[in-house]
Write a protein that holds these residues in place. Sequence first.
Motif, PDB file in Angstrom:
ATOM      1  N   LEU A  18       0.864  -1.257   0.169  1.00  0.00           N
ATOM      2  CA  LEU A  18       0.008  -0.001   0.172  1.00  0.00           C
ATOM      3  C   LEU A  18       0.815   1.346   0.005  1.00  0.00           C
ATOM      4  N   ARG A  19       0.377   2.301  -0.349  1.00  0.00           N
ATOM      5  CA  ARG A  19       1.113   3.649  -0.367  1.00  0.00           C
ATOM      6  C   ARG A  19       0.000   4.697   0.152  1.00  0.00           C
ATOM      7  N   LEU A  20       0.620   5.062   1.277  1.00  0.00           N
ATOM      8  CA  LEU A  20      -0.111   6.203   2.027  1.00  0.00           C
ATOM      9  C   LEU A  20       0.428   7.393   1.491  1.00  0.00           C
ATOM     10  N   SER A  21      -0.700   8.436   1.444  1.00  0.00           N
ATOM     11  CA  SER A  21      -0.431   9.825   1.231  1.00  0.00           C
ATOM     12  C   SER A  21      -0.785  10.653   2.286  1.00  0.00           C
ATOM     13  N   CYS A  22      -0.135  11.811   2.505  1.00  0.00           N
ATOM     14  CA  CYS A  22      -0.684  12.684   3.588  1.00  0.00           C
ATOM     15  C   CYS A  22      -0.483  14.135   2.837  1.00  0.00           C
ATOM     16  N   VAL A  23      -1.493  14.917   2.747  1.00  0.00           N
ATOM     17  CA  VAL A  23      -1.606  16.207   2.141  1.00  0.00           C
ATOM     18  C   VAL A  23      -1.649  17.290   3.262  1.00  0.00           C
ATOM     19  N   ALA A  24      -0.671  18.132   3.332  1.00  0.00           N
ATOM     20  CA  ALA A  24      -0.624  19.136   4.325  1.00  0.00           C
ATOM     21  C   ALA A  24      -0.798  20.619   3.679  1.00  0.00           C
ATOM     22  N   SER A  25      -1.551  21.331   4.752  1.00  0.00           N
ATOM     23  CA  SER A  25      -1.900  22.684   4.404  1.00  0.00           C
ATOM     24  C   SER A  25      -2.004  23.640   5.535  1.00  0.00           C
ATOM     25  N   GLY A  26      -1.691  24.942   5.667  1.00  0.00           N
ATOM     26  CA  GLY A  26      -1.805  26.052   6.535  1.00  0.00           C
ATOM     27  C   GLY A  26      -0.054  26.019   7.320  1.00  0.00           C
ATOM     28  N   PHE A  27       0.582  25.512   6.632  1.00  0.00           N
ATOM     29  CA  PHE A  27       1.738  25.902   7.123  1.00  0.00           C
ATOM     30  C   PHE A  27       3.012  25.921   5.882  1.00  0.00           C
ATOM     31  N   THR A  28       4.147  26.280   6.223  1.00  0.00           N
ATOM     32  CA  THR A  28       5.255  26.099   5.313  1.00  0.00           C
ATOM     33  C   THR A  28       5.741  24.775   5.231  1.00  0.00           C
ATOM     34  N   THR A  78       3.313  17.006   0.180  1.00  0.00           N
ATOM     35  CA  THR A  78       2.650  15.839   0.454  1.00  0.00           C
ATOM     36  C   THR A  78       3.909  14.936   0.924  1.00  0.00           C
ATOM     37  N   VAL A  79       3.568  14.216   2.027  1.00  0.00           N
ATOM     38  CA  VAL A  79       4.622  12.998   2.451  1.00  0.00           C
ATOM     39  C   VAL A  79       3.949  11.737   2.302  1.00  0.00           C
ATOM     40  N   PHE A  80       4.776  10.700   1.636  1.00  0.00           N
ATOM     41  CA  PHE A  80       4.233   9.156   1.351  1.00  0.00           C
ATOM     42  C   PHE A  80       4.896   8.277   2.347  1.00  0.00           C
ATOM     43  N   LEU A  81       4.227   7.090   2.429  1.00  0.00           N
ATOM     44  CA  LEU A  81       4.932   6.117   2.831  1.00  0.00           C
ATOM     45  C   LEU A  81       4.504   4.656   2.218  1.00  0.00           C
ATOM     46  N   GLN A  82       5.456   4.235   1.375  1.00  0.00           N
ATOM     47  CA  GLN A  82       5.288   3.056   0.608  1.00  0.00           C
ATOM     48  C   GLN A  82       5.643   1.964   1.479  1.00  0.00           C
ATOM     49  N   MET A  83       4.618   1.158   1.419  1.00  0.00           N
ATOM     50  CA  MET A  83       4.619   0.083   2.465  1.00  0.00           C
ATOM     51  C   MET A  83       4.513  -1.335   1.696  1.00  0.00           C
ATOM     52  N   ASN A  84       5.542  -2.075   1.465  1.00  0.00           N
ATOM     53  CA  ASN A  84       5.682  -3.301   1.109  1.00  0.00           C
ATOM     54  C   ASN A  84       5.679  -4.373   1.906  1.00  0.00           C
TER      55      ASN A  84
END
Length: 122
Positions: A18-28, A78-84
């Motif tokens: 699975l590949r998780l994504s995390c989209v961030a907003s509101g800060f640098t 965006t930060v990702f987590l690739q899980m194998n």
Amino acid sequence: QVQLVESGGGLVQAGGSLRLSCVASGFTFSVYAMGWFRQAPGKEREFVAAINWSGRDAYYADSVKGRFTISRDNAKNTVFLQMNSLEPEDTAIYYCAQNSRTIYSSDDYDYWGPGTQVTVSS
């Protein structure tokens, strides 16, 4: 305001990915280290992986080293987590978080997403 939104969780068989994504907003986003934690039912939240602001340095829990890869795209906040090679023991809610101090302690992360469920069947 700071927002972190995870996606990509789901149900997968043992050995799958699975590949998780995390989209961030509101800060640098590009100046902060980011981390992934997880919490299984009846257990405490635990560190999974973290990445420094540039993406050059990554840190992993021993339990996921060699199977998970953290990465980031600062242009897309965006930060990702690739899980194998997922295992039933990886079943948990996965959270991304904004880091402000040390890497491994959840106390040093100031903002958290709502989490995404990952379930690995045997």
